[in-house]
Each structure stands twice: as C-alpha cells, then as structure tokens.
Design an enzyme around this catalytic site. Sequence first.
Site, PDB file in Angstrom:
ATOM      1  N   LYS A 249      16.797  -8.878  18.570  1.00 46.69           N
ATOM      2  CA  LYS A 249      15.991  -9.423  19.644  1.00 46.69           C
ATOM      3  C   LYS A 249      14.569  -9.160  19.564  1.00 46.69           C
ATOM      4  O   LYS A 249      13.702 -10.032  20.224  1.00 46.69           O
ATOM      5  CB  LYS A 249      16.773  -9.206  21.081  1.00 46.69           C
ATOM      6  CG  LYS A 249      17.248  -7.718  21.071  1.00 46.69           C
ATOM      7  CD  LYS A 249      18.016  -7.798  22.455  1.00 46.69           C
ATOM      8  CE  LYS A 249      18.992  -6.585  22.248  1.00 46.69           C
ATOM      9  NZ  LYS A 249      20.083  -6.420  23.289  1.00 46.69           N
ATOM     10  N   ARG A 250      14.170  -8.040  18.905  1.00 44.49           N
ATOM     11  CA  ARG A 250      12.622  -7.680  18.662  1.00 44.49           C
ATOM     12  C   ARG A 250      12.274  -8.958  17.917  1.00 44.49           C
ATOM     13  O   ARG A 250      12.879  -9.683  16.928  1.00 44.49           O
ATOM     14  CB  ARG A 250      12.779  -6.316  18.134  1.00 44.49           C
ATOM     15  CG  ARG A 250      12.788  -5.204  19.095  1.00 44.49           C
ATOM     16  CD  ARG A 250      11.579  -4.700  19.666  1.00 44.49           C
ATOM     17  NE  ARG A 250      11.849  -3.886  20.943  1.00 44.49           N
ATOM     18  CZ  ARG A 250      11.680  -4.276  22.281  1.00 44.49           C
ATOM     19  NH1 ARG A 250      11.160  -5.584  22.502  1.00 44.49           N
ATOM     20  NH2 ARG A 250      12.000  -3.488  22.976  1.00 44.49           N
TER      21      ARG A 250
END
Length: 474
Positions: A249-250
């Site tokens: 998700k980064r």
Amino acid sequence: MTTRTRFAPSPTGYMHIGNLRTALYEYLIAKAQGGDFLLRIEDTDQKRYVEGATDIIYNTLKTVGMNWDEGPDIGGNYGPYVQSERKPIYAEYAHKLVELGGAHYCFCSKNEADEEKNEEMNIKFKDPCKMLSLDEAQKRVAAGEPYVIRQTINKKGKSKYHDEVYGDIEIDYDELDEGVLLKSDGFPTYNFANVVDDHLMNITHVVRGNEYISSTPKYNLIYEDFGWEHPHYVHVPPVMKDAQHKLSKRNGDASFQDLVAKGYLPEAIINYIALLGWNPGNDEEIFSLEDLKKIFTVERLNRSPAIFDITKLTWMNGVYIRALPAEKFHELAMPYYAEMPSFVNLSALSATLQPRIETLGDIPAQIDFIKTMPEYSIELYSNKKMKTDAAVAKQNLPAICEVLASQDVWTNEALFEALKGLAEKLVVKNGQVLYPARIALSGKETTPGGATEIAVVLGKDETLRRLDAAIAKL
RNA sequence: GGUCCCAUCGUCUAAUGGUUAGGACACCACCCUUUCACGGUGGUAAUAUGGGUUCGAAUCCCGUUGGGAUCACCA
C-alpha cells in the site's frame, strides 16, 4: 460437508489488491460449491489496529458484491467473529495444549530469546524453559510470574502435507520454530488463533498467501496434538508490483479504494484480479462475479507470482465502460460534470465520451475545452491529410456559421448532413469544412467526437458564439 | 546462511511427451473515418542455462543461474 472458507484480514489499514484477490478466491471456492464464505477479523495485535479499517473491509467486500454468510456484523453459529472477543477461548485451548504436551510455559524475556539467535539466523532458539517440569512451571504461573506459551516440537523427521496448489510439501521438523502461541498479554498469536478458529468455525479450505507454506507444518502439529483434522490448504502466490517487490500500500499503488477513486469500476477490478494467478483454460477473459462462481476451480490456480499490470486493467476497464448501458454511464460520469456551464447537453456529452475513455478519471482532460476555450494558435487549423489550414478555415468558417445558424434540428445527424451539403456546394472535401469547424469549437487538436458532435454538446447558441469568435480571431 | 517455493513473448497466460509454441494487454503498420477513440486486418516478440531420460522434451529427472518466501510476544 459443506465447503466453508473465511476471509480473515487484520484491520491494519487499507485493503490492497493482493488481499482482495485472496478474498475473491476464498469467496469463489466456497460459492462454486454452494458453500459458506465467512468474515473474521484478526485483531490480536492491538498495536497495529487502525481505526476505521474494518469499515473499509466491509465496504470493499460489499461494493464488489462478495457477501459473507457469517461475520461480526451479521453473526452466525460460530461467533464471535472478532478475535479480540475470543480471548478466553484461546487461553483455554492454549493451556489445554500444554497439558497435552504440545506446548509449554516460557518465562524468558523477549530479549533473552532474541539473544539466543545467531546473527546468521541458523541457530534455533533453544528454550531453557522447555526443561522445566509442568508442575514447577504451573507453580510459577500461579505465583503471578509473566509467561508466554510456546509450541513444543519434539517430532523428528519430515513433516508432509498436501497443498491444493503447490502439491506435496515436505519440511524437516528440525526447521520448525517453537514459536509463541499465547503472548504475555494473554492474546494469541496468528500462529495459534488461526488454527483454533479455523477448527472451531469448521473451515474446510484455508486460502492464504504462500508465505505460510513453510509454517503450515507447525499448524498441522497443533491440529494433531488436539486430535483435530486439518483443513485443505490452498496457498496462493503473491501479487507483485514488479519482479522483485510485492504489491504494497506504500508508494501510491493499488489499493482497491485508490483504483475506484481513479475511475476504475469494481466489476473490472474483480475481473482483472481474478485472472492474476488463475485462468479458465480457454481464451475468454471477461467475467462477472456470477460467471466466476460458475467456472472457478482451484486446479487452474497458478504457482508463480503475477505482476499487477495497470495497463491491462485499464484496457479491461474500458471494455466495461463501453459495455455499460448509456444511462448507467451517464450516472457514473455526472460527478465529473460538476463545473459544466448550463448550455452543455450533458447526455450528448456522455454519449460521445463513453466509447472514448478507459477510466472515469479520463473525463476531465477530455472535456476541459467545454467550460472555457483554451488559448490556441491558428496553426491548429493546419492538417495535411485534411488539406486544411488557417486560410481554408478563414474562407469556410463564415459559411459554416451561416448554415448552422439556420439549423433548427440540433442533432448530430442533421448537422452532419448540413455541413456535408455545404462541402458539396463549395466543392471542397468534407474535412475542409468539418476540421476547421471542430478546431473553432474546441481549440484542441484532438477532441472526443467530431465537429458536429461537439456542436450538439455545446448547443446552438454557444456553437455560434464560438464560431464568431474564431472568425474574429482569424 | 539453513529450509521451502518459483522460472514460456515487456506483462497476464495457454499448450499436463508429438503444435509452424496459441490467446490477451502494450507496441508498430494498414483499413474504416469529420480529429481522437471504437471497430477490423496484419506484424514484432518467449520456453533462463547445462546435462541427462526418450524415436521425440516448454513439458520428466539432476545441476547451475536468477528471483521470491521464511527463520517476530506481525499477520
């Protein structure tokens, strides 16, 4: 026995694509057999809990249509479905496992355990507490000394189990770590909770990332010690961002909600990720969730990682957008029309946009010229293939203006016929009328739709106004 | 480092001992065409590598290389 699968996310933030795909496969495995799909929240790590994360999980599953049969919000016969609410259950079973010889009390501090480990990580933690007699350990526990419960692994030789995707897996018992099962705060670790819950909830197929392949023998040992039957295992390869990295998700990539915000349709996302690691065995690739329920089989799951390719998703999203009923597309496009002037024919705009965009997020760039004419150079009138330039435009625009001014029926067909007629009358190519008209109306080299479609979108008054302005500019 | 897993066009994949190694996305060309897109046609492009086994290997076996996972009081 009915097939039962569970999606067991931990509420630690956004729902990313790999997670969603695992949920999809779990859902499909259950539904292909007419079984049950349940939702269980794994929140045993209070430190990582993120407020609102469970709502994201609920909303995501709901918007893609993966309805669960049992879960925290709707209950079921095997609840509670939130692990933090099951704390006493784990404690009970953990102590029972100690009695059964499958685990032992450990009084070492976390640091002591860490120091035992070699920097090369090839020396296993030898727990001194393992030597304690049960009697002595129980006394220390009773005296209030802090403790954890660790798994006891005395077996020798190879552990074997069958995975539905990877086949037979063999791992030496010596490789297995005597990990913590019950933490000093009384919460279980995943390693223990998943076994207890999957058993208690009658889960028949455990579907999870392949990073669990090597720890599965430990879980099987626990099942054995309790005398339980272990479930079928379906380990799936990860979804990658590139050849080296898992999707995370980064770095702004691919959470489900990000994609939706960018104008991807949930149906297209589901369709695309279903094919990331699975295929139907033929050349078809457009499938609704209902289609997938009918044709999904674990046999066609792949073993190697798949790179998430936004380009192909984008293409597929375009397929879904084009397949939408006109009214539905219009409804989805409406939010992007918020700033549109009142003269704009919005349904005509949607009609011209629908075959031309791949994501809803493409809309703003397509319609920017409608609200205000961009600054443009009269060089734009030059097009070799159409045989036009500023001079041609200057010559034809007044007549175009005149013809359109006398038009009462303001539809694409009518306007096109009228301008084609004008071209015939002037004895020029269609393009020498239509191309300049389009530039005059849009000020852009490329536009969604041709001159007449844009005229319809703009309406008669605005069309004539822009033509006048264009003539003045020339 | 130990152990486990993986390896077909750039990407997603098909071909479960015999195919000119197929399809899709992307890319390129052409056609259609009022620009663009849609649609249509065609094209470039792959079995990581070395050994076996076999009449025959992308497919089976072994090695090599490359990648990933795991070895937490995270899941």
